[in-house]
Design an enzyme around this catalytic site. Sequence first.
Site, PDB file in Angstrom:
ATOM      1  N   LEU A 174      -9.872 -13.756  31.135  1.00 55.76           N
ATOM      2  CA  LEU A 174     -11.286 -13.480  31.382  1.00 55.76           C
ATOM      3  C   LEU A 174     -11.985 -12.939  30.139  1.00 55.76           C
ATOM      4  O   LEU A 174     -13.201 -12.717  30.167  1.00 55.76           O
ATOM      5  CB  LEU A 174     -11.420 -12.455  32.518  1.00 55.76           C
ATOM      6  N   GLU A 200      -4.628   5.216  13.800  1.00 49.08           N
ATOM      7  CA  GLU A 200      -3.587   6.187  14.107  1.00 49.08           C
ATOM      8  C   GLU A 200      -2.966   5.918  15.480  1.00 49.08           C
ATOM      9  O   GLU A 200      -1.745   5.961  15.644  1.00 49.08           O
ATOM     10  CB  GLU A 200      -4.166   7.598  14.074  1.00 49.08           C
ATOM     11  N   LYS A 243       1.566  -8.200  21.233  1.00 43.61           N
ATOM     12  CA  LYS A 243       0.963  -6.959  20.752  1.00 43.61           C
ATOM     13  C   LYS A 243       1.796  -6.249  19.693  1.00 43.61           C
ATOM     14  O   LYS A 243       1.251  -5.686  18.739  1.00 43.61           O
ATOM     15  CB  LYS A 243       0.672  -6.026  21.923  1.00 43.61           C
ATOM     16  N   ASP A 268      -6.014  -0.353  24.498  1.00 43.10           N
ATOM     17  CA  ASP A 268      -5.467  -0.386  25.859  1.00 43.10           C
ATOM     18  C   ASP A 268      -5.424   1.000  26.500  1.00 43.10           C
ATOM     19  O   ASP A 268      -5.820   1.174  27.650  1.00 43.10           O
ATOM     20  CB  ASP A 268      -4.061  -0.979  25.857  1.00 43.10           C
ATOM     21  N   GLN A 308     -11.166  -1.740  28.005  1.00 42.76           N
ATOM     22  CA  GLN A 308     -10.543  -1.913  26.690  1.00 42.76           C
ATOM     23  C   GLN A 308     -11.310  -2.943  25.873  1.00 42.76           C
ATOM     24  O   GLN A 308     -11.393  -2.843  24.648  1.00 42.76           O
ATOM     25  CB  GLN A 308      -9.056  -2.261  26.803  1.00 42.76           C
ATOM     26  N   TYR A 339      -4.270  -8.225  36.492  1.00 43.96           N
ATOM     27  CA  TYR A 339      -5.340  -8.365  37.476  1.00 43.96           C
ATOM     28  C   TYR A 339      -5.199  -9.710  38.180  1.00 43.96           C
ATOM     29  O   TYR A 339      -4.465 -10.593  37.734  1.00 43.96           O
ATOM     30  CB  TYR A 339      -6.714  -8.244  36.805  1.00 43.96           C
ATOM     31  N   GLU A 392      17.521   0.137  27.118  1.00 42.88           N
ATOM     32  CA  GLU A 392      17.391   0.515  25.710  1.00 42.88           C
ATOM     33  C   GLU A 392      15.942   0.515  25.246  1.00 42.88           C
ATOM     34  O   GLU A 392      15.549   1.351  24.431  1.00 42.88           O
ATOM     35  CB  GLU A 392      18.227  -0.426  24.834  1.00 42.88           C
ATOM     36  N   ARG A 393      15.132  -0.409  25.760  1.00 42.50           N
ATOM     37  CA  ARG A 393      13.720  -0.452  25.362  1.00 42.50           C
ATOM     38  C   ARG A 393      12.968   0.769  25.893  1.00 42.50           C
ATOM     39  O   ARG A 393      12.123   1.342  25.204  1.00 42.50           O
ATOM     40  CB  ARG A 393      13.047  -1.731  25.853  1.00 42.50           C
ATOM     41  N   GLY A 407       6.843  -2.816  27.069  1.00 43.37           N
ATOM     42  CA  GLY A 407       6.254  -3.716  26.088  1.00 43.37           C
ATOM     43  C   GLY A 407       5.020  -3.129  25.441  1.00 43.37           C
ATOM     44  O   GLY A 407       4.780  -1.913  25.494  1.00 43.37           O
TER      45      GLY A 407
END
Length: 279
Positions: free
Chosen positions: A16, A78, A66, A102, A247, A218, A155-156, A129
């Site tokens: 969108l 920053e 990203k 975000d 955002q 969404y 681990e992530r 992520g």
Amino acid sequence: MHSRYAVFGQPIAHSLSPRIHTLFAAQFGIALDYRAIEAGREDFVQVLDAFARNGGRGANVTLPLKEDAAALCAECSERARRCGSVNTLLRVGDMWHGDSTDGAGLLRDLREHHDFDPRDQRILLLGAGGAARAAAFAFIDAGAAELVIANRTFERADTLAAAIDAPSRVAARAWTELSIGDGFDLVVNATAAGHAGAAFDLPCDRLASRTFCYDLSYGKAASPFLDWARATGASHVSDGLGMLVEQAAESFAIWHGRRPDTAPVHAELRAQLVAASKK
């Protein structure tokens, strides 16, 4: 002459963002050429370079790019540097400058449209992520009392928790070891599972009715998680359309120096989604 902007991701046809930024630009009489461009991790660099050569001045970045976008930037804000995630690119000379809007968009939607302030709250974040990284840092900066990060690859989650470096307030948890019966105030789904249309599954029999469940996606992509949340007892659920609009407004301000009015844009898109769901 139209200024060239775009959103990159995979899949991207459903986005969108072109409509959002067209509506924003109309508020200021800005001539804007904003397109959705398909790019995966294997060809993102080449596609982005071609966009820049053809006059691209700014871009948004979504799944799954990203963290890749952050690595391509000559400079990052920053907040983008801290979370290692970039969703907004600005062309400066022959280089990209990166930012992450975000987290700011998420907090604004929660506070202004859902009357939820993360300060002193217990929050469960599902996923690790790019969008999850931005959300995690935003929650801690906003004063969350406790943030538990769970990911199917532990681990992530553990790496993200360590990067935040607030051990008294942040913990990583294996997906299979989750127990949310002891009460989180907010559960946020930042996984991409809904985009594949798969059913959502979490080891939990019942949520407290007061728990607010929020999906960063969404429309149809948010449905599996929100259906699960309702079925397990949550009385307040929401998709991330408000976050998307907020955002985007932050990105628009970075590019054009003016922040648009988000209320009419949010209302129009929500009406479109509701109409589409009835077809």
